[in-house]
Design a protein around this motif. Structure first.
Motif, PDB file in Angstrom:
ATOM      1  N   ASN A  21       0.821  -1.208   0.000  1.00  0.00           N
ATOM      2  CA  ASN A  21       0.000   0.000   0.000  1.00  0.00           C
ATOM      3  C   ASN A  21       0.858   1.263   0.000  1.00  0.00           C
ATOM      4  OD1 ASN A  21      -2.503  -1.257  -0.110  1.00  0.00           O
ATOM      5  ND2 ASN A  21      -2.610  -1.495   2.096  1.00  0.00           N
ATOM      6  N   MET A  22       1.996   1.223   0.686  1.00  0.00           N
ATOM      7  CA  MET A  22       2.908   2.374   0.652  1.00  0.00           C
ATOM      8  C   MET A  22       3.461   2.559  -0.760  1.00  0.00           C
ATOM      9  SD  MET A  22       3.016   4.223   3.292  1.00  0.00           S
ATOM     10  CE  MET A  22       4.443   5.230   2.925  1.00  0.00           C
ATOM     11  N   LYS A  23       3.748   1.455  -1.432  1.00  0.00           N
ATOM     12  CA  LYS A  23       4.240   1.547  -2.808  1.00  0.00           C
ATOM     13  C   LYS A  23       3.167   2.180  -3.695  1.00  0.00           C
ATOM     14  CE  LYS A  23       7.098  -0.926  -5.920  1.00  0.00           C
ATOM     15  NZ  LYS A  23       7.958  -2.086  -6.024  1.00  0.00           N
ATOM     16  N   PHE A  51      -4.921   4.165 -12.104  1.00  0.00           N
ATOM     17  CA  PHE A  51      -3.718   3.778 -12.845  1.00  0.00           C
ATOM     18  C   PHE A  51      -2.684   3.173 -11.899  1.00  0.00           C
ATOM     19  CE2 PHE A  51      -2.566   4.699 -17.254  1.00  0.00           C
ATOM     20  CZ  PHE A  51      -1.285   4.172 -17.292  1.00  0.00           C
ATOM     21  N   SER A  52      -2.472   3.820 -10.773  1.00  0.00           N
ATOM     22  CA  SER A  52      -1.506   3.340  -9.793  1.00  0.00           C
ATOM     23  C   SER A  52      -1.912   1.986  -9.224  1.00  0.00           C
ATOM     24  CB  SER A  52      -1.372   4.353  -8.659  1.00  0.00           C
ATOM     25  OG  SER A  52      -0.482   3.891  -7.685  1.00  0.00           O
ATOM     26  N   TYR A  66      -1.296  -3.427  -8.088  1.00  0.00           N
ATOM     27  CA  TYR A  66      -2.075  -4.587  -7.661  1.00  0.00           C
ATOM     28  C   TYR A  66      -2.517  -5.493  -8.809  1.00  0.00           C
ATOM     29  CZ  TYR A  66      -2.606  -1.741  -3.452  1.00  0.00           C
ATOM     30  OH  TYR A  66      -2.382  -0.972  -2.353  1.00  0.00           O
ATOM     31  N   GLY A  67      -2.523  -4.968 -10.015  1.00  0.00           N
ATOM     32  CA  GLY A  67      -3.014  -5.743 -11.154  1.00  0.00           C
ATOM     33  C   GLY A  67      -4.515  -5.609 -11.276  1.00  0.00           C
ATOM     34  N   ARG A  91      10.727   3.195 -10.911  1.00  0.00           N
ATOM     35  CA  ARG A  91      11.151   1.980 -11.620  1.00  0.00           C
ATOM     36  C   ARG A  91       9.995   1.019 -11.881  1.00  0.00           C
ATOM     37  NH1 ARG A  91      16.550   0.184  -8.328  1.00  0.00           N
ATOM     38  NH2 ARG A  91      17.688   2.139  -8.580  1.00  0.00           N
ATOM     39  N   CYS A  92       8.841   1.288 -11.302  1.00  0.00           N
ATOM     40  CA  CYS A  92       7.686   0.409 -11.490  1.00  0.00           C
ATOM     41  C   CYS A  92       7.290   0.355 -12.957  1.00  0.00           C
ATOM     42  CB  CYS A  92       6.480   0.896 -10.683  1.00  0.00           C
ATOM     43  SG  CYS A  92       6.670   0.714  -8.916  1.00  0.00           S
ATOM     44  N   VAL A  93       6.838  -0.781 -13.364  1.00  0.00           N
ATOM     45  CA  VAL A  93       6.372  -0.954 -14.733  1.00  0.00           C
ATOM     46  C   VAL A  93       5.027  -0.249 -14.871  1.00  0.00           C
ATOM     47  CG1 VAL A  93       5.609  -2.627 -16.463  1.00  0.00           C
ATOM     48  CG2 VAL A  93       7.573  -3.137 -14.994  1.00  0.00           C
TER      49      VAL A  93
END
Length: 120
Positions: A12-14, A47-48, A53-54, A109-111
């Motif tokens: 959740n922090m991410k 979007f996030s 989470y997918g 760096r997240c996709v």
């Protein structure tokens, strides 16, 4: 800002930091010429959540809180996705560098998934 961030798990922090990152990027896009800030904010959250989470990025709770349906956000999501797929200019690279730090969980760096779908 989360007041009780120490009680939020890593995933959740991410999502929180990734939302912050995407919100800053959205400020540099032309979305504000066409959409209300609340719709852009809801788009950023969806979007996030989708990238982190997918599935289940757009829940009935989010619809209730935001006041928007996925259909309301769809066009903004597509435009934002297109904006994010472009090469980063120098302003955007500065933001990416800021979010490529451990205290912000290296979220730049997240996709970034280019197609956000409604799972309902």
């Amino acid at each position: 800002v989360f007041l009780f961030h120490e009680y939020i798990d890593d995933r959740n922090m991410k999502c929180f930091w990734f939302s912050q990152y995407l919100a800053e990027l959205a400020l540099l896009s032309n979305l504000y010429l066409k959409y209300h800030p609340s719709l852009i904010a809801a788009t950023v959250v969806v979007f996030s959540r989708y990238c982190i989470y997918g599935s289940n990025a757009f829940s009935s709770d989010l619809e209730s809180v935001s006041g928007y349906t996925f259909y309301d956000l769809e066009e903004c999501i597509l435009l934002f996705s297109s904006f994010l797929s472009e090469d980063l200019n120098s302003d955007l690279k500065i933001i990416a560098k800021r979010y490529n730090k451990a205290e912000r969980l290296n979220v730049s760096r997240c996709v970034i998934i280019q197609k956000v779908a409604n799972d309902d």
